[in-house]
Design an enzyme around this catalytic site. Structure first.
Site, PDB file in Angstrom:
ATOM      1  N   THR A 365      45.408  32.878  41.356  1.00  0.00           N
ATOM      2  CA  THR A 365      44.835  33.341  42.604  1.00  0.00           C
ATOM      3  C   THR A 365      43.315  33.450  42.483  1.00  0.00           C
ATOM      4  O   THR A 365      42.797  33.980  41.514  1.00  0.00           O
ATOM      5  CB  THR A 365      45.428  34.711  42.999  1.00  0.00           C
ATOM      6  OG1 THR A 365      46.817  34.546  43.236  1.00  0.00           O
ATOM      7  CG2 THR A 365      44.771  35.247  44.249  1.00  0.00           C
ATOM      8  N   CYS A 471      54.476  37.694  40.109  1.00  0.00           N
ATOM      9  CA  CYS A 471      53.264  38.404  40.526  1.00  0.00           C
ATOM     10  C   CYS A 471      53.481  39.908  40.437  1.00  0.00           C
ATOM     11  O   CYS A 471      54.384  40.441  41.075  1.00  0.00           O
ATOM     12  CB  CYS A 471      52.879  38.008  41.950  1.00  0.00           C
ATOM     13  SG  CYS A 471      51.425  38.890  42.566  1.00  0.00           S
TER      14      CYS A 471
END
Length: 780
Positions: A365, A471
């Site tokens: 990310t 995540c």
């Protein structure tokens, strides 16, 4: 245009330039990150936060509160210990040669510099959700983490040029639909004279887009516009400003609707985004499959199970004395009548390959943006992933989320393919393979299934679609996505099967962690379910069997660990052994009654063991050198290895793996990589003021990891460890020292070498509050 803006900026890549650390700019703190004054009326917490972010009045460097506590505890613990000798390698501390240390080994300053928290910059902290009885009934406040609401300011012209004039000659503009009421500038010369900032002189003053493509897509707004404009005399004696195309490349850059960047693929049209936002984009397969799942969920558990019931141990005595065989046959018929088959089965999947020669760049990310992936591909990365995209914004057609699906043309080239001589890959065509895959996050099966069909229809250049199940960020976890799926294995199974059914020829993969809690790994159980099916496999169609997942990537940490401690490669090896055993004894482990339909299974590739290797298994965690890469390959039994933070810190890690040796990159070589990243960024985001600001922002995000690199030439021992933190050290020259600076103001100065002085409205707030810690968002 001010005189300061017109000053020429030295090109740092010119051999004649002296590459030294820039001098401190007066009022730099005020321009970049305003100092917060401490007032008497401030609360204790407010004062502490100001000191933590900006430093106290009496010291230049101050650690954050949690770090100070850890440092004090460490100092207390070490009072009875002897001083560490230079011949010992201290755990967690990079072994830098004594001549490069700023503070003597073993001093408090040396120990302080070595303590950092890789988790400090990762959004909201990992805390269990607690409900306060006293707060019930009150309005719920939105939780905030460290990185929520980061402010980057703005980078744009004070008055922008109207789009009707952006790419047109001065005397032949397009018609503006707003006419006199337009709020943008129509006078081209006035815009260039008063509103547009001075041209950049880096890269020889030549626009990177114009140089590579023949024409600049941002026209007059380009910060290098002087390289592709000229003043021509007209027939009536007037002088007209016109944009020029590169000789020999006229017409090489087609005019589009403004949605496409240079050299990028998987760009969806404005019309497609509009249809998604207005819910006009239909996904018939996904809707049909999701409806079937809903119907299945509404049936009682005993009716959904269509597997033959075991006959009673004794014959059931009735008036007719039905035999055991008759009862068994009756149960089979009853269950067969109650069973609802899926609406359709998956299409045949494209064959893919993972091997030792295909090091993988992890989905990252923020940092895993297109320019950075392009840089890594040029240095040897064989497989890449998009940044993690959230499913609902994709379904709703949000522009920012769909931008994550863009791939550079270099990512559509085939990966390396050199399998061992004993390995044959069935029906695998390397020439049709590509490097780029997409990663998504979803918390409901219907979302994942709908996104899978949408992606495969709108993005033709996808190697695979990966589901993020690792995540650790609370904002993702508490919605039921990311690592929350590790505890919802039935839901994940439905996601994979449904995505396989609607994704056409695109394979589906997953990326997982060991589990959600320390000491309680669940990955083995999850892998077994995905590979060979769970208790409800028969109910989900295809005659039972596995979910059809093509590859599984395991990050050797739990969700609770996030990125602390070392990755557990012994557990990764255990999981690899489990899959190997499944492959070798698949026929024995699979119930013949529940033999799966071949169409539901992943694209099989023949393994070196002679049988078909149904699922690739990939390891991830703490790989920072070619020696650890090859060691993990040989000892863990994984098919391939995925690189994350190691590639962020030194992108040439892929080059080291390919050459099998350490590469002591000089500071000038590393600066050249930064220049390459900037060049790629300007091509991706544009060379206008907005594009320059976006490139600067992502360059600073990249430098927040790159500065952690310690050259192998100043280390006492190899291999380097990614978890090691260096004591304060100086480089072998001024530029190397500058590149190692943890001060974000130095990162901005490095960016100004290539992008000129930052826009007055530009702001950069590091993820790390103390500016001395490092983190990563959602590598999973």
């Amino acid at each position: 245009m001010t005189q300061s803006e017109g000053q020429k900026i030295a090109n740092p890549m010119e051999p004649t330039q002296s590459l030294k650390s820039p001098s401190r700019v007066p009022n730099a703190e005020k321009e970049v990150h305003p100092q917060k004054e401490i007032f008497e009326e401030d609360s204790t917490l407010t004062k502490a936060e100001k000191i933590e972010r900006h430093g106290g009045p009496d010291d230049d460097i101050r650690e954050s509160s949690p770090k100070r506590i850890r440092i004090e505890n460490l100092a207390t613990k070490d009072t009875s210990m002897t001083e560490t000798t230079s011949s010992e390698r201290r755990k967690g501390v990079a072994p830098i040669k004594a001549e490069y240390l700023i503070y003597p080994t073993g001093t408090n300053r040396d120990r302080d510099a070595a303590i950092h928290d890789d988790d400090a910059a990762e959004g909201a902290a990992h805390e269990p959700s607690q409900k306060d009885d006293a707060s019930r009934g009150k309005r719920k406040q939105k939780s905030k983490g460290q990185n929520i609401g980061r402010n980057f300011g703005s980078s744009k012209d004070e008055v922008s040029l109207c789009a009707s004039r952006m790419s047109k000659p001065e005397f032949s503009p397009a018609t503006c639909p707003y006419g006199e009421g337009c709020k943008f500038e129509h006078d081209l010369r006035k815009y260039l004279r008063e509103w547009k900032r001075a041209d950049l002189t880096t890269f020889g003053g030549i626009c990177p887009i114009w140089k590579n493509r023949g024409r600049c897509s941002v026209g007059w707004k380009c910060r290098f516009v002087g390289s592709h404009m000229e003043e021509r005399a007209t027939d009536d004696g007037r002088k007209e400003l016109v944009l020029t195309e590169k000789p020999g490349m006229e017409g090489s850059l087609p005019v589009d609707d403004g949605t496409k960047s240079i050299g990028t693929l998987n760009e969806i049209s404005t019309q497609a985004k509009s249809d998604l936002m207005k819910r006009k984009f239909t996904t018939p397969k996904a809707d049909q499959y999701s409806k079937w799942l809903d119907t299945l969920a509404q049936k009682p558990e005993e009716q959904r199970d269509h597997r033959p019931k075991k006959p009673p141990s004794k014959a059931v005595e009735t008036d007719n004395r039905i035999s055991n065989e008759d009862a068994h046959q009756q149960a089979k018929e009853d269950n067969r009548a109650q069973y609802i088959s899926p609406p359709f089965l998956p299409s045949e999947k494209r064959r893919i390959y993972f091997g030792p020669e295909t090091p993988i760049l992890a989905p990252l990310t923020t940092q895993g943006n297109l320019p950075f992936r392009r840089l890594c591909v040029s240095l040897g990365a064989q497989l890449t992933y998009s940044e993690m995209a959230m499913s609902m914004p994709l379904i709703q057609g949000q522009r920012s989320e769909w931008a994550l699906m863009r791939a550079h043309e270099s990512e559509t080239t085939p990966p390396a393919y050199n399998p061992p001589t004993k390995t044959t890959v069935t029906d695998y065509d390397n020439s049709r393979d590509l490097k780029f895959g997409a990663q998504i996050s979803a918390n409901k099966p219907w979302q994942a299934i709908k996104v899978a069909e949408t992606l495969t229809r709108l993005c033709p250049h996808l190697r695979l679609i990966d589901i993020n199940c690792g995540c650790p960020i609370d904002l993702v976890y508490r919605t039921g996505a990311g690592s929350a799926l590790l505890d919802a294995q039935g839901k994940l199974d439905k996601m994979v099967r449904g995505m396989n059914a609607v994704s056409g020829s695109v394979p589906i993969t997953v990326k997982i962690r060991m589990g959600t809690k320390d000491g309680k790994p669940t990955a083995l159980k999850l892998i077994e379910r995905l590979v060979y099916g769970g208790p409800d496999a028969d109910n989900l169609g295809g005659g039972g069997g596995g979910s059809g997942v093509a590859a599984i990537t395991l990050h050797g940490r739990s969700r609770q660990q996030r990125y602390t401690k070392s990755a557990d490669w012994s557990y990764i090896a255990d999981c690899a052994t489990l899959i190997k055993r499944f492959h070798e004894k698949g026929d024995e482990l699979t119930d013949t009654i529940r033999a799966p339909d071949e169409r539901t299974q992943p694209a099989a590739a023949g393994g070196s063991r002679g049988g078909e290797e149904k699922v690739y298994f990939i390891g991830n965690g703490d790989c920072y050198s070619h020696t650890t890469y090859h060691e993990h390959l040989s000892t863990s039994g994984v098919s391939a290895i995925m690189l994350a933070r190691g590639a962020l810190i030194k992108p040439w890690l892929f080059e080291e793996i390919a050459t099998g040796q350490y590469l002591d990159k000089t500071a000038t070589e590393r600066l050249a990589y930064i220049a390459r990243f900037v060049h790629h960024g300007l091509e991706c985001w544009g060379s206008d003021e907005v594009g320059v600001g976006t490139t600067r922002r992502f360059l600073l995000e990249y430098l927040s990891f790159a500065h952690r690199y310690v050259p192998v030439g100043i280390l006492e021992r190899l291999p380097p460890h990614i978890q090691d933190r260096p004591p304060a050290w100086r480089g072998r020259n001024d530029l190397e020292t500058l590149l190692a600076s943890g001060d974000y103001r130095d990162w901005i100065r490095i960016s100004e070498m290539f992008l000129g002085k930052a826009h007055p409205g530009f702001r950069f707030e590091p993820k790390h509050r103390s500016n001395n810690s490092y983190g990563i968002d959602a590598e999973g």
